[in-house]
Structure formats: structure tokens, C-alpha cells
Design an enzyme around this catalytic site. Sequence first.
Site, PDB file in Angstrom:
ATOM      1  N   HIS A   1       0.800  -1.115  -0.034  1.00 39.84           N
ATOM      2  CA  HIS A   1       0.017   0.054  -0.119  1.00 39.84           C
ATOM      3  C   HIS A   1       1.033   1.240  -0.138  1.00 39.84           C
ATOM      4  O   HIS A   1       1.333   1.814   1.117  1.00 39.84           O
ATOM      5  CB  HIS A   1      -1.045  -0.034   1.344  1.00 39.84           C
TER       6      HIS A   1
ATOM      7  N   GLY B   1      -5.288   1.378   5.282  1.00 40.07           N
ATOM      8  CA  GLY B   1      -5.840   1.747   6.404  1.00 40.07           C
ATOM      9  C   GLY B   1      -7.084   2.250   6.125  1.00 40.07           C
ATOM     10  O   GLY B   1      -7.825   2.218   5.318  1.00 40.07           O
ATOM     11  N   GLY B   2      -7.377   3.144   7.313  1.00 36.95           N
ATOM     12  CA  GLY B   2      -8.582   3.803   7.305  1.00 36.95           C
ATOM     13  C   GLY B   2      -9.867   3.156   7.673  1.00 36.95           C
ATOM     14  O   GLY B   2     -11.020   3.517   8.021  1.00 36.95           O
TER      15      GLY B   2
ATOM     16  N   THR C   1      -9.258  -1.427   1.398  1.00 32.42           N
ATOM     17  CA  THR C   1     -10.485  -1.063   1.966  1.00 32.42           C
ATOM     18  C   THR C   1     -10.918   0.213   1.510  1.00 32.42           C
ATOM     19  O   THR C   1     -12.179   0.494   1.408  1.00 32.42           O
ATOM     20  CB  THR C   1     -10.483  -1.316   3.668  1.00 32.42           C
TER      21      THR C   1
ATOM     22  N   TYR D   1     -10.843  -2.787  -3.305  1.00 30.02           N
ATOM     23  CA  TYR D   1     -11.468  -4.013  -2.739  1.00 30.02           C
ATOM     24  C   TYR D   1     -12.780  -4.190  -3.272  1.00 30.02           C
ATOM     25  O   TYR D   1     -13.124  -5.201  -3.322  1.00 30.02           O
ATOM     26  CB  TYR D   1     -11.626  -3.620  -1.172  1.00 30.02           C
TER      27      TYR D   1
ATOM     28  N   ARG E   1     -15.666  -6.899   4.969  1.00 32.21           N
ATOM     29  CA  ARG E   1     -15.344  -5.529   4.140  1.00 32.21           C
ATOM     30  C   ARG E   1     -15.342  -5.765   2.698  1.00 32.21           C
ATOM     31  O   ARG E   1     -15.121  -4.441   1.916  1.00 32.21           O
ATOM     32  CB  ARG E   1     -13.779  -5.264   4.523  1.00 32.21           C
TER      33      ARG E   1
ATOM     34  N   ASP F   1       2.123  -6.826   1.879  1.00 37.22           N
ATOM     35  CA  ASP F   1       1.186  -5.930   2.650  1.00 37.22           C
ATOM     36  C   ASP F   1       1.772  -4.769   3.311  1.00 37.22           C
ATOM     37  O   ASP F   1       0.817  -4.252   4.012  1.00 37.22           O
ATOM     38  CB  ASP F   1       0.203  -6.673   3.469  1.00 37.22           C
TER      39      ASP F   1
HETATM   40 ZN    ZN Z   1      -5.524  -7.315   1.622  1.00 38.96          ZN
END
Ligand code: ZN
Length: 390
Positions: free
Chosen positions: A64, A69-70, A100, A131, A164, A284
Site C-alpha cells: 500500500h 488503512g482507514g 479497503t 477492494y 469488508r 502488504d
Molecule cells: Zn488485502
Amino acid sequence: MLKLLTNAEVYAPAPLGRNHILVAAGKIIWMGQRLPKLGPELEVEVCDLGGQRLIPGIIDGHAHITGGGGESGYSSRVPPLPLTRFTRDGITTVVGVLGTDDITRHPVALLARVRGLCEEGLSAYCHTGGYHLPPVTITGSVRGDIVHIDRMIGVGEVAISDHRSSQPRFDELLRLASEAHVAGLMTGKAGLVHLHLGDGERGLEMVRRALDTTELPARVFNPTHVNRRRALFEESLDLAERGCTVDITAFPVEDDEDAWSAEDALLRYLEAGLPPQRVTVSSDGGGCLPVYNSQCELVRIGVGDPGALVGCLQTLLRRNAPLELVLPAFTANVASLLRLGGKGVIGVGADADLVVLDGDARVRDVMALGRWHLRGGKTTIRGSFEEAES
Ligand code: ZN
């Protein structure tokens, strides 16, 4: 300037023994076991590696880079990862993703971060979307983004079997895979659907069904986080047998968790006798590592670290895994899945993305596209706005 690396114990990833390597214009232009004759008119920087191990730069296929996050309020948005978070740990190529949060973050910002990292000397790419479905794109379609935007190579991380996710239907997943696949055919790019797997019991059922009932090739479906549940990992092994490349995540795993650490997962994969080229490990990095209770309420949150990749490699070596056995999952396998020519290997014509490991497998020197980013464990190139080490 030409750079001559002498006395390197080369893992290409195959072990090639002691070699000398000549680098020019960001590429390996010569490699051999006898020193080349270079005329005095050539300016050459010679670096004697003294028999240390030289491996291809690590490729992180899932990070990322804008910060992820978030999931726990706006203040839980992770800041962007600076250049040295990759280079100091031997990563010379990265693929950025949105997760997400694909609503306060957008593929445009992701692409800008990719271009920023490229300007700073890294090789960087990204996937479009995130996502959720319908996927967020720049041109209006996944196919358009992959076909028209040089640095976009696939779509993802698209979430399935996760609370999610946008609970994508089977036909929606197929449509997405067809977009990625056709764009891959048109461009020679990876054309993948990079699938985020959550903790849900449904696991990889939709991917199995896609392989059973459609013409889509297995390589288009690229599940990640497959080691997060042991049953999910078993499912992923079946898919690897059928032609998918499965991606293990190097997140921290507690002893009592129903998960495999990346080290355990990779060794299990390799010991299962499956095609050794169909497994990769990613970090990740910059993503958040949330833990939820049974009501999907957040209990705690951490942040993924790109350095977990080399940490995983070091753990494997401490456990006496042969370097040539485990190294492809961090290098050549990733390059071949992502169709990144010249990456993930050491050989004439390849990009000069090189990492020197010391006797304890610590990252000692890092070269990306022919430029030293780390020498003797010290950073030599920092990203914009990065503070110098004191
Ligand atoms: Zn993931």
C-alpha cells in the site's frame, strides 16, 4: 559510469557460483568468471563483493504505497511509504494497491505515487481498482486503465470472502476477470485479478467455480493472503495445481493463530510438490493489519512492513532452507507472474536490480536500475522529504 562488481556469489536465483558482473545504463551488460578486459579510457567503479551472496532485487507484489488503512476512522489512514522503506530492505520493484479505502483514496493518487517512486529510482507499478465493485478506475473501465495507462498491470486487491468486501456476485467476478484478461492480451501486461482473501468460510469457492465453468485461464486469478487461515491455504494449494499463482503474505502470525507464517506457508507449498514457480510472497506493507471480534468490530490494528519480506527470507535461511529454493518466490516467480521482463533474475540483459547479503543474510548493499541506494548498510539515496539519518 560503468560499475564492475567482482567476486559475487551469484544466486540468479539459481546458484551460479563466483562471478563478476558489469553494469551500465541500468542493465547487466556482462557476467563471467574471469575478469573482463576494460580499456583505460573507460571510467569504471569497481566494487569487490569478497564472495558475499548477490541476489536479484526483491519484488514486492502487494504494498500500500500510498498508505492503506482507514478502517478505524480517518486518523487510521496510514501515511505514504517513503522510498527507503523499500530499498533499505532490498526491495527494488513494488506493485502498489488500494485496499479497503478506495473512496478517500483513488487510483489517480496511487498512480502518482508510482510515478514518484519511479522518479526516485525504484521500479514501481500498480493495479487499478481496490477492494470494491464497481471498481474505481481512471479511464472508466478496468480494461481501459490497463490498456491505456503504462504503469497499471492488473486490477485489485479485489476483496472476496471478507466482511469488508462488496460481496461481489459470481458473474461480477467473471466480468472483472475478463476485463483484466483481455487487457493483458492486448498489452502483454500481467492482466490479473489480484484477489484479497478475507477470513470468510467461502474461501476460494468462486475461483474454483470460475475455473470449472468458464474459459478464463487460471493464471488470471491471483489470490493473496492465502496463509491467513490454514483451511484457506489448503484450498489455495489445489488452485496452484490448476494453474493459479498463489500469494503468501508476510504478516506477523502468533503461535496460537489458525494461520501459517509466511515461512511455514512457503515451505509447506514447496514440500507439497506443487509447481515451484506458482508461489510468491508479498509484504502488504503500508496496509493495516486489523483484528476484529465476532461482530466485525475492530479490536486492534497494526501496519504492514515491507521489511517483512527480507525478514521472512532470513528466517527461512536460519531454518536451513536453501537460498536457491526459496528465493524465486521473492523474485523470479513474481516477475514471471507479473510479466515484468528483465526483473527478478541476474543475467546479461536484465535490469541491474541487485542485493548483496552479508554472512548473516542482512541486506548490505542495494542497487536499483544501476544506482546504489544502500552501501554497507547505509542509505545513499533518500526519497524526497526523507530526513537524513543522524
Ligand atoms: Zn488485502
